[in-house]
Design a protein around this motif. Structure first.
Motif, short mmCIF file in Angstrom:
data_model
loop_
_atom_site.label_atom_id
_atom_site.label_comp_id
_atom_site.label_asym_id
_atom_site.label_seq_id
_atom_site.Cartn_x
_atom_site.Cartn_y
_atom_site.Cartn_z
N LEU A 1 -36.64 -24.41 46.22
CA LEU A 1 -35.60 -25.24 46.42
C LEU A 1 -35.26 -26.04 45.68
O LEU A 1 -34.32 -26.53 45.64
CB LEU A 1 -35.52 -25.57 47.42
N ARG A 2 -35.90 -27.63 46.09
CA ARG A 2 -35.30 -28.51 45.13
C ARG A 2 -35.34 -28.42 43.48
O ARG A 2 -33.94 -29.17 43.47
CB ARG A 2 -36.75 -29.78 45.12
N SER A 3 -35.58 -27.61 42.58
CA SER A 3 -34.96 -27.77 41.16
C SER A 3 -33.29 -27.21 41.81
O SER A 3 -32.70 -27.23 41.08
CB SER A 3 -35.13 -27.12 41.08
N ILE A 4 -33.47 -26.31 42.61
CA ILE A 4 -31.66 -25.35 42.46
C ILE A 4 -30.86 -26.31 43.45
O ILE A 4 -30.02 -26.43 42.37
CB ILE A 4 -32.24 -23.84 43.59
N GLN A 5 -31.11 -27.08 43.87
CA GLN A 5 -30.88 -28.38 44.45
C GLN A 5 -30.15 -29.92 43.53
O GLN A 5 -28.97 -29.60 43.68
CB GLN A 5 -30.89 -28.19 45.89
N GLN A 6 -30.80 -29.56 42.92
CA GLN A 6 -30.98 -31.10 41.74
C GLN A 6 -30.37 -30.18 40.72
O GLN A 6 -29.59 -30.80 40.67
CB GLN A 6 -32.11 -31.06 41.55
N ASN A 7 -31.11 -28.87 40.15
CA ASN A 7 -30.94 -28.61 38.85
C ASN A 7 -29.49 -27.32 38.44
O ASN A 7 -28.99 -27.30 37.17
CB ASN A 7 -32.08 -28.38 38.16
N TYR B 1 -24.06 -28.27 38.67
CA TYR B 1 -23.55 -28.52 37.76
C TYR B 1 -22.90 -26.89 37.34
O TYR B 1 -21.39 -26.09 36.94
CB TYR B 1 -24.76 -27.97 36.43
N ASN B 2 -23.86 -25.55 38.54
CA ASN B 2 -23.14 -24.51 37.79
C ASN B 2 -22.35 -24.04 39.49
O ASN B 2 -21.20 -23.18 39.72
CB ASN B 2 -24.09 -23.16 38.17
N TYR B 3 -22.46 -24.24 40.73
CA TYR B 3 -22.01 -23.92 42.10
C TYR B 3 -22.25 -25.08 42.63
O TYR B 3 -22.78 -25.55 44.05
CB TYR B 3 -22.91 -22.80 42.70
N PRO B 4 -20.84 -26.25 42.34
CA PRO B 4 -20.47 -27.13 43.33
C PRO B 4 -20.56 -27.90 44.67
O PRO B 4 -20.72 -28.39 45.90
CB PRO B 4 -19.76 -28.09 42.51
N ASN B 5 -19.53 -25.99 45.24
CA ASN B 5 -19.11 -26.31 46.41
C ASN B 5 -20.26 -24.88 47.19
O ASN B 5 -19.57 -24.39 48.61
CB ASN B 5 -17.76 -25.40 45.75
N ARG B 6 -20.98 -24.20 46.63
CA ARG B 6 -22.14 -23.61 47.42
C ARG B 6 -23.24 -24.42 48.01
O ARG B 6 -24.12 -25.48 47.11
CB ARG B 6 -22.87 -22.24 46.54
N ARG B 7 -23.60 -24.56 48.45
CA ARG B 7 -25.43 -24.77 48.95
C ARG B 7 -26.51 -23.71 49.45
O ARG B 7 -26.32 -22.86 50.36
CB ARG B 7 -25.11 -25.05 50.58
N VAL B 8 -27.96 -24.85 49.32
CA VAL B 8 -29.17 -23.64 49.94
C VAL B 8 -29.45 -24.38 50.79
O VAL B 8 -29.98 -25.56 50.30
CB VAL B 8 -29.34 -23.35 48.29
N LEU B 9 -30.03 -24.69 51.20
CA LEU B 9 -31.13 -24.61 52.93
C LEU B 9 -32.14 -23.42 52.75
O LEU B 9 -32.38 -22.49 51.97
CB LEU B 9 -30.46 -24.96 53.82
N GLY B 10 -33.89 -25.08 52.85
CA GLY B 10 -34.42 -23.95 53.20
C GLY B 10 -34.99 -24.15 54.88
O GLY B 10 -34.59 -24.40 56.23
N VAL B 11 -36.77 -24.31 54.98
CA VAL B 11 -36.81 -23.73 55.64
C VAL B 11 -37.84 -24.93 56.19
O VAL B 11 -38.65 -25.70 57.55
CB VAL B 11 -38.01 -22.49 56.45
N ILE B 12 -38.81 -25.64 55.29
CA ILE B 12 -39.68 -26.72 55.30
C ILE B 12 -39.35 -27.76 55.80
O ILE B 12 -40.11 -28.45 57.22
CB ILE B 12 -39.91 -26.98 54.18
N ARG B 13 -38.18 -28.70 55.46
CA ARG B 13 -37.21 -30.37 55.73
C ARG B 13 -36.84 -29.41 57.48
O ARG B 13 -37.57 -31.15 58.22
CB ARG B 13 -36.40 -30.07 54.92
#
Length: 278
Positions: A82-88, A92-104
């Motif tokens: 998750l963190r790598s997808i959110q940060q890296n 750069y590739n999907y600035p208007n998309r969001r990915v959330l996880g279950v841990i936080r």
């Protein structure tokens, strides 16, 4: 079904359906696409790099279906990718998309369920070895003591529909006993794998009445509801038609048979080949 503008829900297999079920019950008005990467499941013992690439494949496929928001309903993917997808990737590739996880979302509230300040976390080897729960819970509740226990046999038991069979009792008791040996003051056990709620009847037969067993479905659903209320720019992108579609990288017939146990309703899925075009 028109899959555009749906919320994507991803898991390496079936377990994420326990989270999806809670989300769909809490927020029934939205469209959803569930994708299970059953052809490459389980993720639990794979390396960080492998889980990252597998997860990104699935997230990008959901983006291609028009999902502006994807929930990683998988603890291993949330821990390792998750963190790598959110940060890296997203900026750069999907600035208007969001990915959330279950841990936080779980870490933000787990402190509310303990009086002794001693919590047990039960998960796959991958989730436990990542120490993601240790780090996240410490951010919100630094005073809480967290004890982890990997349960390598629990996912195979559930996915082979053996979770209610007498043979599962041994492995349920084995891992619970190993956890409680680490601290006899544990009063809250977090099931940090979305498969594990199907084992709750057997878990409750083993743990003392003083211990609360906590699943993630309702917690994640409440967190998503709050997120959407705080981000109207996201809700404006989502279609309100109460539609659900299910996809798997594995065999649809096999998926449907197992998935209905997790989701609590009959499912008709479609196959997706993630290797096409690669």
């Amino acid at each position: 079904m028109n899959d555009k503008n749906a919320i994507g829900v991803f898991d390496s297999g079936y377990g994420g359906l326990t989270v999806f079920k809670a989300i769909a019950e809490k927020l029934p008005e939205y469209n959803y696409i569930y994708f299970g990467d059953n052809a490459r499941s389980p993720y639990g013992d794979h390396s960080f790099e492998t889980v990252y690439h597998y997860t990104l494949d699935c997230v990008e496929w959901l983006f291609e279906q028009g999902c502006p928001l994807v929930i990683l309903a998988c603890n291993t993917a949330s821990a390792k990718a998750l963190r790598s997808i959110q940060q890296n990737v997203l900026p750069y590739n999907y600035p208007n998309r969001r990915v959330l996880g279950v841990i936080r979302p779980t870490a933000e509230v787990v402190g509310q369920y303990t009086e002794t300040g001693k919590i047990g976390v039960m998960g796959t080897r991958g989730t436990v070895n990542s120490e993601s729960y240790l780090m996240e819970i410490n951010k919100f509740f630094p005073e809480i003591e967290v004890h982890q226990q990997s349960c390598p046999m629990w996912v195979p038991l559930v996915e082979n529909n053996e979770h209610l069979a007498p043979g599962a009792d041994y492995f349920v008791k084995k891992y619970i006993d190993q956890l409680l040996e680490k601290n006899d003051q544990i009063d809250c056990v977090l099931l940090a794998c979305t498969h594990y709620p199907l084992l709750i009847p057997k878990i409750n037969n083993v743990v003392p009445n003083s211990i609360r067993v906590l699943g993630q479905g309702e917690i994640v659903a409440d967190s998503l509801k709050d997120y959407l209320e705080r981000h109207p720019e996201m809700t404006r992108q989502l279609e309100l038609a109460s539609k659900k579609a299910f996809y798997t990288s594995g065999d649809p017939k096999t998926f449907d048979e197992h998935a209905s146990v997790f989701f609590g309703a009959d499912i008709a899925s479609m196959h997706v080949d993630l290797t096409k075009g690669k």
